[in-house]
Design an enzyme around this catalytic site. Structure first.
Site, mmCIF file in Angstrom:
data_model
loop_
_atom_site.group_PDB
_atom_site.id
_atom_site.type_symbol
_atom_site.label_atom_id
_atom_site.label_comp_id
_atom_site.label_asym_id
_atom_site.label_seq_id
_atom_site.Cartn_x
_atom_site.Cartn_y
_atom_site.Cartn_z
ATOM 1 N N CYS A 102 -8.252 5.695 -5.794
ATOM 2 C CA CYS A 102 -8.061 7.145 -5.871
ATOM 3 C C CYS A 102 -8.970 7.834 -4.855
ATOM 4 C CB CYS A 102 -8.395 7.645 -7.271
ATOM 5 S SG CYS A 102 -7.551 6.742 -8.580
ATOM 6 N N ARG B 9 -5.009 7.870 -0.197
ATOM 7 C CA ARG B 9 -5.662 6.942 -1.125
ATOM 8 C C ARG B 9 -4.958 6.890 -2.479
ATOM 9 N NH1 ARG B 9 -10.858 5.459 0.470
ATOM 10 N NH2 ARG B 9 -11.271 4.831 -1.677
ATOM 11 N N TRP C 36 -4.277 7.227 -7.901
ATOM 12 C CA TRP C 36 -3.407 6.061 -7.868
ATOM 13 C C TRP C 36 -3.586 5.391 -9.220
ATOM 14 C CZ3 TRP C 36 -3.555 0.753 -8.396
ATOM 15 C CH2 TRP C 36 -2.444 0.041 -7.918
ATOM 16 N N ASN D 85 -12.952 6.961 -9.435
ATOM 17 C CA ASN D 85 -12.177 5.973 -8.685
ATOM 18 C C ASN D 85 -12.677 4.612 -9.126
ATOM 19 O OD1 ASN D 85 -10.804 4.414 -6.812
ATOM 20 N ND2 ASN D 85 -12.159 4.930 -5.111
ATOM 21 N N GLY D 86 -11.780 3.762 -9.631
ATOM 22 C CA GLY D 86 -12.198 2.434 -10.058
ATOM 23 C C GLY D 86 -11.604 2.069 -11.398
ATOM 24 N N GLU E 222 4.144 -10.209 8.994
ATOM 25 C CA GLU E 222 3.717 -8.811 9.067
ATOM 26 C C GLU E 222 4.908 -7.879 9.264
ATOM 27 O OE1 GLU E 222 1.372 -5.313 9.295
ATOM 28 O OE2 GLU E 222 1.211 -7.241 8.262
ATOM 29 N N LYS F 28 5.912 -4.854 6.696
ATOM 30 C CA LYS F 28 6.072 -3.454 7.080
ATOM 31 C C LYS F 28 7.389 -2.889 6.561
ATOM 32 C CE LYS F 28 2.447 -2.426 8.358
ATOM 33 N NZ LYS F 28 2.055 -3.463 7.528
ATOM 34 N N GLU G 217 7.194 -2.434 2.760
ATOM 35 C CA GLU G 217 6.272 -1.379 2.342
ATOM 36 C C GLU G 217 6.877 0.011 2.442
ATOM 37 O OE1 GLU G 217 1.699 -2.572 3.294
ATOM 38 O OE2 GLU G 217 2.994 -2.329 5.027
ATOM 39 N N HIS H 138 15.058 -25.226 5.368
ATOM 40 C CA HIS H 138 14.560 -25.759 4.099
ATOM 41 C C HIS H 138 14.725 -24.756 2.955
ATOM 42 C CE1 HIS H 138 12.838 -29.333 6.010
ATOM 43 N NE2 HIS H 138 12.537 -28.523 7.020
ATOM 44 N N LYS I 70 -3.933 3.319 0.230
ATOM 45 C CA LYS I 70 -4.490 2.775 1.464
ATOM 46 C C LYS I 70 -5.598 1.765 1.211
ATOM 47 C CE LYS I 70 -4.882 2.547 5.900
ATOM 48 N NZ LYS I 70 -3.795 1.941 6.673
#
Length: 612
Positions: free
Chosen positions: A2, A27, A73, A99-100, A485, A489, A492, A508, A607
């Protein structure tokens, strides 16, 4: 994960808090809230983006010169008005933002319920603010003493700010495992999760260390203590960022701006650290421990998400060039599998924010077992920077878009320099080959500039595949992590299911998915495996798959096979990820925009992952 912000001084607090929440929204953006103190403690909270809170508070009583704000968040409790922060104690005297995660909140909550406390939300934060109130009541103590005692009773991670309705001249901030920075102005203070809400007002900051709290006064004084009640001397540092760095600069989205910043970012990461003409590389942190690093029995690289993909490229680079065994570990799994680590190991920890909770936990374990810790991060003064024995900043500048772009290429640049410096010192690379790679590194910003000019072509490809349900990304060697990656992207920010694989692994299992509706992105710049890649493309085409190929300029062979070709400037194979990732970033960006997605704030993501 957060974002928290606080202000005390002579100015109107509400506009500062609201602007700070907008700066911190990357965040977390499930809900937002503000508390201001002007004789009464007014708390305004709203589910959704900060703009929802802004609309809700229009015409409300927000006049005050002290206040706190939060953008969330969600961890404990669904995103709604009730679970949004700030949270009030039962008496209404205390307001707290957090935050946490408080891991033992349930046991504390049950005990507080027995003592008559009533809870209105599902959050651990409401438990914490009521614990502070109960300690204060039982001990008849000051708010400072109550906060310190309460924080010694909780288990978990936190950054908090607390204000008291009966004391408009003070606030208290504390941290453990989550970042917190204090901006020091002229008889005013700014508190935030990072420096982005502060830079507009002051460049003088103090970073709180773990298990420290700050008592901040309206009269311009403040002091810092540990949770053991030991006073510390605050170290005021100067911020290097500017306001322009955290604004869009004419781009429609932060993500697009950050993609286009990559030539400058790579140049900045290289500046003062190498010379192709003179054939030298010098990373200060690496040089300080050069003997131990060169003689390491192995190097472990630990990271999460996009940083884990750059770590995989680091493994290829260090083993290929420096001939040192490398293992790459998900930080989130590292400490839970009882890994074998000793004093002859070097652990490289990679994190954009420098605050990633899992990576910090991995560092703590490695340090306990006497390994040398080398940190690679972007944020100066961050926890990983302070916990590492040595390290390198990427100097990428603030990355606001939740989906990491420029941080990835900056991390690869630093890992390349690490591999080359170790290789040079160990004698595992010839002088001529070293200079070839260094010259290519110096030219890399120009090659990425050239690649960015393909944007309109990539947009046309995006239009054709924006409604695809699945994507497959395939690469070999150095381009396999780029495939991972690229798939990440797309997942996301567009919410399309995508997977990255080594191209040879397609046979495979993943080949079963290929049909005329399946776009397959090939990273086909590898000279060392070119014929193998041709074979893989033919296997996809035989099953009517759609092929999008990223190739070196002038490649006519693959052009004759693929449905779409994106030609990028040729470079040394060890450096190819720096070029090949750029078209994939642009492809994911354009597909997401065409699908109406919020590329800067994708759903369910934040983030900086500061909780486990």
């Amino acid at each position: 994960m957060c974002g928290i912000v606080g202000y005390i001084g002579k100015k109107e607090a509400f506009p500062i808090l609201l602007k700070g929440l907008k700066r911190l929204e990357y965040r977390g953006y499930d809900s937002a809230g503000i508390a201001v103190l002007n004789g009464n403690l007014h708390v305004y909270k709203k589910a959704g983006k900060v703009s929802e809170l802004e609309n809700y508070t229009t015409g409300k009583d927000v006049a005050a010169t002290i206040g706190i704000g939060h953008t969330r968040w969600a961890t404990h409790g669904v995103p709604n008005d009730t679970n949004a922060h700030p949270h009030l104690s039962n008496s209404g005297n205390l307001a707290l933002i957090h935050n946490g995660i408080i891991e033992n909140y349930d046991a504390i909550k049950k005990e507080l319920i027995k003592r008559g406390y009533v809870f209105h939300s599902d959050t651990d934060t409401e438990v914490l603010v009521n614990l502070v109130e109960e300690v204060r009541k039982q001990d008849n103590s000051s708010l400072e003493d109550a906060v310190r005692t309460a924080l010694n009773e909780v288990v978990g991670a936190y950054a908090i700010v607390v204000i008291d309705r009966n004391d408009p001249d003070h606030l208290i901030a504390a941290r453990k495992g989550s970042p917190l920075v204090i901006g020091v102005g002229e008889e005013e203070f700014f508190i935030a999760s990072d420096a982005s809400p502060i830079i507009e007002y002051t460049k003088n900051v103090v970073y709180l260390d773990d298990q420290e709290y700050a008592c901040i006064s309206r009269d311009g004084s403040f002091y810092i203590k540990t949770l053991g009640n030991v006073q510390k001397s605050p170290a005021i540092q100067k911020l290097e960022m500017s306001l322009e760095m955290i604004e869009k600069g004419g781009f429609e989205h932060f993500m697009l701006k950050e993609i286009y910043e990559q030539p400058k970012v790579i140049a900045e990461a290289l500046r003062g650290r190498m010379s192709a003409s003179q054939g030298w590389i010098k990373l200060g942190g690496l040089s300080e421990y050069s003997n131990r690093i060169e003689n390491a029995e192995r190097i472990l690289i630990t990271a999460c998400g996009t940083s884990w993909h750059s770590a995989l490229i680091g493994e290829y680079l260090i083993e290929d060039l420096a001939r040192v065994p490398v293992e790459v570990e998900y930080a989130s799994e590292f400490r839970y599998r009882n890994p074998i680590i000793n004093e002859k190991d070097v652990v490289i920890a990679i994190s954009q924010s420098g605050e990633t909770a899992d990576t910090l936990a991995a560092i703590e374990l490695a340090k306990e077992r006497q390994a040398l810790i080398y940190g690679i991060c972007n944020v100066i003064g961050s926890s990983i920077a302070r916990m590492s024995h040595a390290g390198s900043y990427t100097h990428a500048g603030p990355e606001i878009g939740v989906a990491s772009t420029k941080a990835f290429t900056a991390q690869i640049t630093i890992l390349t320099l690490i591999a080359l410096q170790i290789a040079k010192e160990k004698g595992t690379i010839s002088t001529s080959k070293l200079r070839e790679i260094l010259y290519e590194l110096e030219n890399m910003p120009a090659k990425i500039e050239q690649t960015l000019k393909l944007d309109s072509q990539i947009l046309e490809i995006a239009k054709e595949y924006k409604d695809a349900a699945n994507f497959l990304y395939l690469g070999r060697g150095y381009n396999f992590p780029v495939a991972l990656e690229g798939a990440l992207k797309l997942k996301e920010i567009s919410y399309i299911h995508a997977e990255g694989y080594p191209a040879a692994e397609m046979k495979h299992g993943p080949i079963a998915l290929i049909d005329e509706a399946m776009p397959v992105v090939f990273l086909a710049t590898n000279a060392s495996a070119y014929e193998k890649i041709i074979s893989n493309i033919q296997e996809v085409k035989a099953r009517k798959g759609k092929v999008i190929a990223v190739v070196n300029e002038g490649d006519t062979h693959i052009r004759s096979l693929a449905d779409h070709v994106i030609e990028v400037p040729a470079t040394e194979e060890v450096l190819s990820p720096l070029v090949t990732i750029v078209p994939l970033q642009l492809l994911s960006y354009h597909i997401a925009i065409l699908r109406g997605c919020n590329v800067d704030q994708p759903r369910n993501l934040a983030k900086s992952v500061t909780v486990e």
